[in-house]
Design an enzyme around this catalytic site. Structure first.
Site, mmCIF file in Angstrom:
data_model
loop_
_atom_site.group_PDB
_atom_site.id
_atom_site.type_symbol
_atom_site.label_atom_id
_atom_site.label_comp_id
_atom_site.label_asym_id
_atom_site.label_seq_id
_atom_site.Cartn_x
_atom_site.Cartn_y
_atom_site.Cartn_z
ATOM 1 N N SER A 1 -7.214 -9.180 4.484
ATOM 2 C CA SER A 1 -8.468 -9.319 3.388
ATOM 3 C C SER A 1 -8.734 -7.861 2.752
ATOM 4 O O SER A 1 -8.775 -7.091 2.618
ATOM 5 C CB SER A 1 -9.489 -9.382 4.198
ATOM 6 O OG SER A 1 -11.114 -9.606 3.401
ATOM 7 N N CYS B 1 -9.706 -3.478 -4.781
ATOM 8 C CA CYS B 1 -9.066 -5.406 -4.654
ATOM 9 C C CYS B 1 -9.889 -6.211 -5.105
ATOM 10 O O CYS B 1 -9.381 -6.875 -6.341
ATOM 11 C CB CYS B 1 -8.297 -4.937 -4.040
ATOM 12 S SG CYS B 1 -6.916 -3.959 -3.527
ATOM 13 N N ASN C 1 0.893 -1.300 -0.202
ATOM 14 C CA ASN C 1 -0.088 -0.302 -0.042
ATOM 15 C C ASN C 1 0.669 1.318 -0.021
ATOM 16 O O ASN C 1 1.319 1.086 0.703
ATOM 17 C CB ASN C 1 -0.743 0.067 1.224
ATOM 18 C CG ASN C 1 -2.111 0.632 1.292
ATOM 19 O OD1 ASN C 1 -1.367 2.435 1.294
ATOM 20 N ND2 ASN C 1 -2.981 1.100 1.452
ATOM 21 N N CYS D 1 -9.808 -4.894 -0.248
ATOM 22 C CA CYS D 1 -11.068 -4.756 0.140
ATOM 23 C C CYS D 1 -12.407 -4.602 -1.549
ATOM 24 O O CYS D 1 -11.539 -5.754 -2.684
ATOM 25 C CB CYS D 1 -11.258 -2.673 0.204
ATOM 26 S SG CYS D 1 -10.139 -2.481 -1.882
ATOM 27 N N ASP E 1 -8.074 4.918 5.130
ATOM 28 C CA ASP E 1 -7.571 3.971 4.315
ATOM 29 C C ASP E 1 -8.396 3.448 3.169
ATOM 30 O O ASP E 1 -9.242 2.969 2.426
ATOM 31 C CB ASP E 1 -6.769 3.670 4.309
ATOM 32 C CG ASP E 1 -5.798 2.322 3.705
ATOM 33 O OD1 ASP E 1 -5.752 2.901 2.746
ATOM 34 O OD2 ASP E 1 -6.758 0.976 3.387
ATOM 35 N N HIS F 1 -3.048 1.004 -3.698
ATOM 36 C CA HIS F 1 -3.193 0.002 -2.019
ATOM 37 C C HIS F 1 -2.606 -1.326 -2.696
ATOM 38 O O HIS F 1 -1.895 -1.045 -3.607
ATOM 39 C CB HIS F 1 -4.773 -1.044 -2.034
ATOM 40 C CG HIS F 1 -5.807 0.077 -1.274
ATOM 41 N ND1 HIS F 1 -7.048 -0.876 -1.780
ATOM 42 C CD2 HIS F 1 -5.694 0.983 -1.696
ATOM 43 C CE1 HIS F 1 -7.848 0.155 -1.230
ATOM 44 N NE2 HIS F 1 -7.455 1.880 -1.210
ATOM 45 N N GLU G 1 -3.285 -4.852 -3.446
ATOM 46 C CA GLU G 1 -2.736 -5.632 -4.432
ATOM 47 C C GLU G 1 -2.955 -5.164 -5.594
ATOM 48 O O GLU G 1 -2.221 -5.700 -6.626
ATOM 49 C CB GLU G 1 -4.921 -6.106 -3.917
ATOM 50 C CG GLU G 1 -4.701 -6.880 -2.752
ATOM 51 C CD GLU G 1 -4.967 -6.314 -1.723
ATOM 52 O OE1 GLU G 1 -5.544 -6.939 -0.776
ATOM 53 O OE2 GLU G 1 -5.196 -4.467 -1.710
#
Length: 149
Positions: free
Chosen positions: A80, A85, A44, A82, A145, A55, A57
């Site tokens: 996990s 993503c 991130n 969002c 975020d 982010h 990912e």
């Protein structure tokens, strides 16, 4: 249960998250692998680059560059994913996601599963501890975020 390959790549995602934390950013890291081969890793960088879409990912997938197919790949993420993503995972057809933890942020595992993605939750103690520490130290940045006020 994670096998040796999963543990290796989840550790890379965790190290990316730790790097982001040490840079003053949100501690979320990711790695993309095909079998035992690392394709890319990222973290991130919303704070570091002033980019709201950076982010963990997304940074990882950007670094992976163009791929003809993601059909044999696994995305490893310390937290996990969002909705943004998650949508990208579905859009790219990534068939498998290994999540370090979903205690501090319950993402969209059900949506991923509904779309045929294999989802593995590791409940990794290091990932949980790092996010707990970050959220306690910087609640405003965390809320920013995840788009909470």
């Amino acid at each position: 249960m994670l096998d040796e390959t999963d543990r290796k790549f989840l550790d890379i995602a965790y190290q990316e998250a730790l790097g982001g934390y040490n840079e003053g950013g949100c501690p979320i890291g990711s790695a993309l692998a095909e079998g035992n081969t690392l394709i890319a890793q990222g973290r991130n960088k919303r704070v570091q680059e002033g980019d709201p879409i950076a982010h963990g990912e997304m940074d990882c997938l950007r670094k992976a560059g163009r791929q003809k197919s993601y059909r044999n790949m696994t995305l490893y993420t310390s937290l996990s994913p969002c909705m943004m993503c998650t949508g990208t995972i579905i859009q790219f057809g990534i068939p498998r996601v290994v999540i370090g933890e979903n205690k501090t942020f319950g993402g969209n595992e059900d949506l991923l599963r509904q779309r045929g993605v294999e989802v593995i939750i590791a409940d990794d103690a290091e990932c949980i501890a790092l996010m707990d520490k970050f959220i306690a130290e910087q609640p405003e940045l965390w809320n920013e975020d995840i788009a909470e006020e």
